[in-house]
Design an enzyme around this catalytic site. Structure first.
Site, PDB file in Angstrom:
ATOM      1  N   LYS A 168     -22.055  16.517   7.522  1.00 53.13           N
ATOM      2  CA  LYS A 168     -21.130  16.815   8.620  1.00 53.13           C
ATOM      3  C   LYS A 168     -20.851  15.599   9.507  1.00 53.13           C
ATOM      4  O   LYS A 168     -19.741  15.436   9.998  1.00 53.13           O
ATOM      5  CB  LYS A 168     -21.665  17.976   9.461  1.00 53.13           C
ATOM      6  CG  LYS A 168     -20.692  18.470  10.490  1.00 53.13           C
ATOM      7  CD  LYS A 168     -19.439  18.996   9.835  1.00 53.13           C
ATOM      8  CE  LYS A 168     -18.427  19.446  10.866  1.00 53.13           C
ATOM      9  NZ  LYS A 168     -17.122  19.643  10.314  1.00 53.13           N
ATOM     10  N   SER A 193       0.836  -1.187   0.000  1.00 53.02           N
ATOM     11  CA  SER A 193       0.000   0.000   0.000  1.00 53.02           C
ATOM     12  C   SER A 193       0.882   1.251   0.000  1.00 53.02           C
ATOM     13  O   SER A 193       1.626   1.475  -0.943  1.00 53.02           O
ATOM     14  CB  SER A 193      -0.981  -0.044   1.165  1.00 53.02           C
ATOM     15  OG  SER A 193      -2.023   0.888   0.975  1.00 53.02           O
TER      16      SER A 193
END
Length: 178
Positions: free
Chosen positions: A116, A64
């Protein structure tokens, strides 16, 4: 972290300026990590590689973000049994609302906008939130693919087949031109 990027920048700057150093060997042993820190370290190593040859040596794990950083090098060398690759991006979320409900605990959230509290562990994600987050993951993944395509001698068709998050042993990575 910014601290790691700064330390790498200072160290590589010294090495690049040292006339006794003809090449840089960067030993990588990392399963990856935070996207921004990875990209920042990649940039620092890439800048150094424009001045002196850089070899990334993957001893144990270069997966990764570890592999992302290795791509900044001019050459990647890996132990034949090292874990290499894991070209992909991951973001995880979990929901504990059901568990809290069983315990008699309720959550109340007040937000200034519908996104949010996206990914909140207190409620399931909406389809719209999932699509939004997936689009962010896809953007970062495309950047990762672009770096591998640019820095490794691999054709796009092969890369598309193998860039699904899987890991390879060092010899397999070599065979696949990673």
């Amino acid at each position: 972290s910014p601290d790691l990027r700064e330390r790498m920048q200072v160290l590589l700057s010294r090495v690049v300026q040292d006339k006794k150093v003809c090449a840089i060997v960067l030993e990588i042993s990392s399963p990856g990590g935070e996207v921004i820190a990875t990209d920042e370290v990649y940039s620092v190593v890439r800048s150094a590689s424009k001045v002196k040859p850089v070899v990334a040596y993957i001893r144990n794990v270069g997966a990764s973000g570890g592999y992302y950083i290795a791509c900044a090098a001019d050459l990647i060398v890996a132990h034949e049994m090292a874990v290499v690759g894991s070209i992909g991006v991951i973001m995880q979320s979990f929901t504990i609302g059901g568990l809290l409900q069983k315990l008699g605990v309720e959550s109340a959230t007040f937000t200034s906008g519908k996104f949010k509290d996206m990914g909140s562990m207190f409620r399931p994600m909406s389809d719209e939130e999932r699509a939004y987050l997936q689009s962010r993951i896809d953007t970062v993944y495309q950047k990762f693919l672009g770096i591998v395509r640019e820095r490794r001698p691999i054709d796009s068709a092969t890369l598309s087949q193998i860039a699904d998050g899987r890991v390879f042993l060092g010899q397999e990575a070599l065979d696949d031109k990673l």
